[in-house]
Design an enzyme around this catalytic site. Structure first.
Site, PDB file in Angstrom:
ATOM      1  N   GLU A   1      38.794 -64.066 -26.490  1.00 15.08           N
ATOM      2  CA  GLU A   1      37.855 -63.043 -26.936  1.00 15.08           C
ATOM      3  C   GLU A   1      38.515 -61.670 -26.786  1.00 15.08           C
ATOM      4  O   GLU A   1      39.246 -61.413 -25.839  1.00 15.08           O
ATOM      5  CB  GLU A   1      36.597 -63.131 -26.070  1.00 15.08           C
ATOM      6  CG  GLU A   1      35.443 -62.235 -26.495  1.00 15.08           C
ATOM      7  CD  GLU A   1      34.224 -62.385 -25.593  1.00 15.08           C
ATOM      8  OE1 GLU A   1      33.119 -62.062 -26.049  1.00 15.08           O
ATOM      9  OE2 GLU A   1      34.377 -62.834 -24.434  1.00 15.08           O
TER      10      GLU A   1
ATOM     11  N   LYS B   1      29.456 -64.422 -31.717  1.00 16.70           N
ATOM     12  CA  LYS B   1      28.825 -64.774 -30.443  1.00 16.70           C
ATOM     13  C   LYS B   1      27.334 -64.477 -30.488  1.00 16.70           C
ATOM     14  O   LYS B   1      26.922 -63.357 -30.797  1.00 16.70           O
ATOM     15  CB  LYS B   1      29.501 -63.961 -29.342  1.00 16.70           C
ATOM     16  CG  LYS B   1      29.060 -64.230 -27.913  1.00 16.70           C
ATOM     17  CD  LYS B   1      29.893 -63.334 -26.990  1.00 16.70           C
ATOM     18  CE  LYS B   1      29.584 -63.518 -25.525  1.00 16.70           C
ATOM     19  NZ  LYS B   1      30.436 -62.621 -24.697  1.00 16.70           N
TER      20      LYS B   1
ATOM     21  N   CYS C   1      32.958 -67.585 -24.553  1.00 19.10           N
ATOM     22  CA  CYS C   1      32.839 -67.067 -23.192  1.00 19.10           C
ATOM     23  C   CYS C   1      31.501 -67.385 -22.513  1.00 19.10           C
ATOM     24  O   CYS C   1      31.259 -68.514 -22.108  1.00 19.10           O
ATOM     25  CB  CYS C   1      33.100 -65.558 -23.209  1.00 19.10           C
ATOM     26  SG  CYS C   1      33.482 -64.857 -21.574  1.00 19.10           S
TER      27      CYS C   1
END
Length: 264
Positions: A38, A112, A149
């Site tokens: 990321e 995300k 993440c």
């Protein structure tokens, strides 16, 4: 399929980050896909304004994305890379993962959807969440899911990927250091692999405020690769035969009883 997990320390210079991407990829051999963390494109200074970050963020034809596409094509390798991406809601940006084919073409993109508003952080102040389920993408006969993440903490996302037929879950990350955070990361990674009997492949930022611990875990929860405390890439292989053998011995997905799991 050979997969490389790049443990990467982003800098404020996109040019330097792109050069590091090129160097890491140039050292690989026999690898079909390389995964970068990321925010690979940019280490955003803590005092950067939202407006400036938006200005620096990527878009499909940005110079940084064109550079990654060129490197992928030159080396004939698939690339998954996490970046800041401009949203349609100025000045917020997305944390996105671009999937680039070995021919240099943009194949897919994931934004995300679950933001890190916890433990004293509030990503939603400057990130806009995506509104799509985890990305599913086919790479050389293997089906891969993609999340980012903090989303590792939501087992529903990994289960969606498994039920969508994934061989592996790819997780570009920028996991912060902190009390027990490293242990949490390892626990979550192993759990997502074991409960879904699929590979979990993570690529994490290292240095700055990030923990590293880029790992590959197989369908039985066995860690098969782990990075050191330094930058670099570790390699793992996704073996469909291994998935089949584990699922024959541990048929968790077949034994589910979803009619019992309805929320009331």
């Amino acid at each position: 399929m050979g997969v490389a997990l790049a443990q990467f320390q982003s800098t404020p210079s996109k040019e330097e980050n792109l050069e590091k991407i090129s160097k890491i990829i140039s050292r690989l051999s026999g690898i079909s896909l390389v995964v970068f963390p990321e925010f690979t494109d940019l280490l955003a200074p803590s005092d950067i304004s939202r407006e400036r970050l938006y200005e620096l963020a990527e878009y499909d034809d940005s110079q940084f994305i064109r550079g990654v596409r060129r490197v992928a094509m030159e080396h004939g390798i698939w690339v998954a890379v996490g970046v800041y991406e401009r949203s349609d809601e100025f000045p917020r940006v997305h944390s996105s993962v671009y999937i680039i084919g070995a021919d240099g073409e943009l194949r897919a993109k994931y934004r995300k959807s679950h933001l890190f508003d916890a433990l004293g952080h509030k990503e939603s102040d400057w990130l806009k969440p995506g509104d799509e389920p985890p990305l599913m993408v086919d790479v050389e006969g293997f089906r891969l899911g993609v999340i980012v993440c903090y989303e590792m903490r939501f087992p529903e996302l990994a289960r969606y990927v498994a039920l969508s037929g994934a061989d592996a879950l790819i997780v570009p990350s920028a996991w912060y250091r902190g009390y027990n955070k490293e242990e949490q990361w390892l626990t979550l990674t192993k759990a997502r692999a074991l409960e879904n009997t699929m590979y979990v492949l993570t690529s994490n930022q290292i240095g700055n405020t990030f923990a590293g611990i880029s790992v590959a875990v197989d369908p039985a929860g066995v860690m098969v690769a782990r990075a050191t405390e330094e930058e670099g890439a570790v390699e793992a292989r996704v073996d469909q035969g291994r998935i089949s053998r584990v699922r024959a011995a541990l048929p968790l997905l077949e034994q589910r009883r979803p009619e019992l799991y309805q929320y009331k």
